[in-house]
Design an enzyme around this catalytic site. Structure first.
Site, PDB file in Angstrom:
ATOM      1  N   ASP A   1      16.027  -2.805 -53.430  1.00  0.00           N
ATOM      2  CA  ASP A   1      17.211  -2.123 -53.952  1.00  0.00           C
ATOM      3  C   ASP A   1      18.418  -2.361 -53.048  1.00  0.00           C
ATOM      4  O   ASP A   1      18.269  -2.613 -51.862  1.00  0.00           O
ATOM      5  CB  ASP A   1      17.012  -0.598 -53.966  1.00  0.00           C
TER       6      ASP A   1
HETATM    7  N1  URA Z   1      10.561   0.686 -53.567  1.00  0.00           N
HETATM    8  C1  URA Z   1      11.792   1.180 -53.740  1.00  0.00           C
HETATM    9  O1  URA Z   1      11.962   2.328 -54.149  1.00  0.00           O
HETATM   10  N2  URA Z   1      12.832   0.404 -53.419  1.00  0.00           N
HETATM   11  C2  URA Z   1      12.712  -0.860 -52.953  1.00  0.00           C
HETATM   12  O2  URA Z   1      13.710  -1.517 -52.704  1.00  0.00           O
HETATM   13  C3  URA Z   1      11.411  -1.354 -52.799  1.00  0.00           C
HETATM   14  C4  URA Z   1      10.356  -0.569 -53.115  1.00  0.00           C
END
Ligand code: URA
Length: 236
Positions: free
Chosen positions: A103
């Site tokens: 993310d």
């Molecule tokens: N889980 C999440 O919530 N975000 C990420 O970027 C990777 C795994």
């Protein structure tokens, strides 16, 4: 097997359009035979491709381990002009792509490569490659909440697979958990923690299979060693 003009373009010989012109005008030979058919498929690793008698080299496979900083999109471009992970790889001649995604607000370990087979393999849930996250969460999760994270949490897209969960630290208002999962659903760790009542305030992916962030700062990357590449392929 791939289309000849695509392989030529990727090898940096010319644009795809120009490569097509050359093929049509009989300037291209594959394994010693002139090829004028545009759809011709070749094996870039094995076939001998010559343009006007000059051998072209297949694109080299590159493998990078990147410490993605927070506030960067795991994508090749962003319509809103925000930084994207490939901004850090402009000086790399080959076009590398992220393997999976983190993310915007998550930092940590991200692989980038132009090896499509490896990308595909690592993303496939069948291979169950471990990903380790350190999540700072709001509140101090009780043992029961940790157990729920471990055994499986019901999310809008179904139950999560069993995970490994450890409490690394706990303070007055926050705790830091280590979660090892092998699924790769969208925002999975954030949604899991939220589901047990402890929203994530900071998330770092610290490990993927046997690879760690050791020696890297956010925004830094290194190339994988031959041995690391071999071990990764062996997992698939
Ligand atoms: N889980 C999440 O919530 N975000 C990420 O970027 C990777 C795994």
């Amino acid at each position: 097997m791939e289309r000849l003009q695509k392989v030529m373009a990727r090898a940096g010989v010319a644009s795809r359009r120009k490569s097509e012109e050359w093929i049509l005008s009989g300037k291209v030979r594959v394994n010693g035979k002139t090829v004028t058919q545009l759809g011709t498929r070749v094996d870039p690793e094995r076939d001998r491709i010559e343009v006007e008698g000059r051998l072209i080299r297949p694109e080299q496979k590159r493998y990078f381990l990147f410490y993605k900083p927070k506030g960067v999109i795991t994508s090749l471009s962003d319509p809103d002009g925000r930084p994207v992970v490939t901004d850090w790889f402009r000086e790399v001649e080959e076009r590398v792509y992220p393997v999976g995604r983190l993310d915007y607000d998550t930092e940590g370990l991200l692989l980038l490569t132009n090896d499509g087979e490896l990308t595909h393999g690592l993303a496939h849930p069948r291979h169950e490659v471990d990903k380790v996250y350190q999540a700072t969460v709001k509140g101090i999760p009780a043992k029961k909440s940790l157990r729920r994270l471990e055994t499986g949490v019901k999310l809008t897209d179904g139950w999560t697979a069993p995970a490994k969960v450890r409490m690394l630290r706990s303070g007055k208002e926050q705790a830091c958990l280590e979660l090892t999962i092998h699924e790769g659903r969208n925002r999975q760790v954030r949604r899991m923690c939220e589901a047990v009542g402890h929203p994530v305030v900071h998330l770092v992916r610290v490990q993927l299979a046997f690879l760690t962030l050791s020696g890297l700062q956010p925004g830094e990357y290194r190339e994988l060693s031959k041995e690391e590449i071999r071990r990764l392929k062996e997992l698939l």
